[in-house]
Design a protein around this motif. Structure first.
Motif, mmCIF file in Angstrom:
data_model
loop_
_atom_site.group_PDB
_atom_site.id
_atom_site.type_symbol
_atom_site.label_atom_id
_atom_site.label_comp_id
_atom_site.label_asym_id
_atom_site.label_seq_id
_atom_site.Cartn_x
_atom_site.Cartn_y
_atom_site.Cartn_z
ATOM 1 N N LYS A 48 -4.432 0.848 3.450
ATOM 2 C CA LYS A 48 -4.286 1.707 2.269
ATOM 3 C C LYS A 48 -3.296 2.836 2.542
ATOM 4 O O LYS A 48 -2.475 3.186 1.679
ATOM 5 C CB LYS A 48 -5.649 2.276 1.852
ATOM 6 C CG LYS A 48 -5.586 3.147 0.608
ATOM 7 C CD LYS A 48 -6.970 3.468 0.084
ATOM 8 C CE LYS A 48 -7.577 2.282 -0.615
ATOM 9 N NZ LYS A 48 -8.819 2.620 -1.341
ATOM 10 N N TYR A 51 0.271 1.428 2.493
ATOM 11 C CA TYR A 51 0.732 1.251 1.115
ATOM 12 C C TYR A 51 1.132 2.599 0.518
ATOM 13 O O TYR A 51 2.162 2.717 -0.153
ATOM 14 C CB TYR A 51 -0.374 0.625 0.259
ATOM 15 C CG TYR A 51 -0.444 -0.881 0.321
ATOM 16 C CD1 TYR A 51 -0.282 -1.558 1.528
ATOM 17 C CD2 TYR A 51 -0.684 -1.641 -0.811
ATOM 18 C CE1 TYR A 51 -0.364 -2.939 1.592
ATOM 19 C CE2 TYR A 51 -0.764 -3.025 -0.759
ATOM 20 C CZ TYR A 51 -0.610 -3.673 0.447
ATOM 21 O OH TYR A 51 -0.697 -5.040 0.500
ATOM 22 N N SER A 138 2.223 -6.832 -6.901
ATOM 23 C CA SER A 138 3.280 -6.003 -6.327
ATOM 24 C C SER A 138 4.436 -5.968 -7.317
ATOM 25 O O SER A 138 4.810 -7.002 -7.883
ATOM 26 C CB SER A 138 3.769 -6.580 -4.998
ATOM 27 O OG SER A 138 2.750 -6.568 -4.028
ATOM 28 N N THR A 189 -1.218 -8.724 -2.328
ATOM 29 C CA THR A 189 -1.476 -8.797 -0.883
ATOM 30 C C THR A 189 -0.191 -8.953 -0.071
ATOM 31 O O THR A 189 -0.199 -8.775 1.146
ATOM 32 C CB THR A 189 -2.406 -9.975 -0.567
ATOM 33 O OG1 THR A 189 -1.850 -11.170 -1.141
ATOM 34 C CG2 THR A 189 -3.798 -9.746 -1.147
ATOM 35 N N GLU A 190 0.923 -9.277 -0.747
ATOM 36 C CA GLU A 190 2.196 -9.499 -0.055
ATOM 37 C C GLU A 190 3.143 -8.307 -0.190
ATOM 38 O O GLU A 190 4.335 -8.434 0.084
ATOM 39 C CB GLU A 190 2.872 -10.760 -0.606
ATOM 40 C CG GLU A 190 2.049 -12.035 -0.466
ATOM 41 C CD GLU A 190 1.697 -12.337 0.980
ATOM 42 O OE1 GLU A 190 2.589 -12.210 1.847
ATOM 43 O OE2 GLU A 190 0.526 -12.670 1.251
ATOM 44 N N THR A 210 2.079 -1.346 -5.869
ATOM 45 C CA THR A 210 1.125 -2.330 -6.348
ATOM 46 C C THR A 210 0.542 -1.738 -7.620
ATOM 47 O O THR A 210 0.181 -0.552 -7.659
ATOM 48 C CB THR A 210 0.008 -2.605 -5.330
ATOM 49 O OG1 THR A 210 -0.583 -1.364 -4.908
ATOM 50 C CG2 THR A 210 0.539 -3.339 -4.122
#
Length: 261
Positions: A48, A51, A138, A189-190, A210
């Motif tokens: 997290k 990101y 994403s 997730t990518e 995202t």
């Protein structure tokens, strides 16, 4: 499709985004602090946080600001226990909205969001009333000319075909081009792997996150309705607790350009 509104809106609102850069950095810092509080300051073990930092970098947040936010997250937790919330609602014309928040006081945030929606001609929806219309993915909005990158970053210019090729090789699921701006979509997730691959290929990003992408869009029938929707989004984004506002509107490019000029 969703990319139309997303890319066009990012392009036409760039000056407004630049004017709000301090607020954008403040929200990015809050996101980083919250991630550190939840799982520590090591990005290798805290996805997290990774990101949050990547999103801050995509917004051109200075490295020193990012480091200060991480340090603050490592400090005393008093008064900084943030909670992630998602509110659902409607803008004028039946346009669906998802409003993601990071707040230390939901008793303050919920009434503020409700008031803004109602004053802007919309209304708050119940849980689940809107979220089923969106997918979590994403989202990378890129500059096809390669001219708007960070200082020192040698961006490349892309044609629609060359960007599509690079995007597919990077693991993207879809690429939608509109003039000199495009949106690259991938699985949530990518995010990190696709972002890294695009950057290594020389792609200049206007935003990377995202977020929620509408499955279908609602055509806004009049410029007056478009103005109300954009004004409502601006009002919501001005709220310190609001991280992002997602909607399924489809506004004509010429209206977007005029209303955001």
């Amino acid at each position: 499709m969703a990319g139309h509104s997303h890319a066009a809106n990012v392009k036409h609102r760039k000056n407004a985004v630049d004017a709000k850069r301090a607020k954008i950095f403040s929200k990015a810092a809050r996101n980083i602090i919250s991630a550190v509080r939840q799982a520590g300051s090591e990005m290798d073990t805290n996805l997290k946080l990774k990101y949050a930092v990547e999103k801050a970098r995509a917004a051109n947040m200075p490295k020193d600001n990012i480091l200060r936010a991480i340090k603050r997250g490592e400090g005393s937790k008093d008064g900084d226990d943030f909670e992630e919330l998602v509110y659902e609602g409607y803008a004028p014309g039946g346009v669906a909205m998802l409003i993601t928040c990071l707040t230390d006081n939901r008793n303050r945030t919920a009434p503020d969001i409700k008031f803004a929606l109602e004053k802007g001609g919309g209304n708050m929806g119940s849980t689940g009333s809107v979220s089923f219309m969106f997918d979590f993915r994403s989202i990378f909005v890129v500059d096809m000319t390669g001219e708007q990158g960070e200082e020192g970053f040698a961006g490349k210019a892309f044609t629609e075909d060359s960007l599509l090729e690079v995007g597919m090789e990077a693991g993207a699921e879809d690429v939608q081009v509109e003039g000199d701006v495009a949106t690259v979509f991938a699985a949530a997730t990518e995010f990190l792997s696709v972002k890294t691959a695009l950057e290594e290929a020389g792609v200049v990003m206007l935003s990377a996150e995202t977020g929620y992408v509408p499955q279908t869009t609602v055509e806004v029938p009049t410029k007056e309705d478009a103005a109300k929707i954009l004004k409502l989004i601006d009002k919501l984004e001005d709220n310190e607790d609001v991280q992002n506002v997602y909607s399924n509107y489809d506004i004509k490019d010429e209206w977007l350009e005029e209303l955001n000029s």
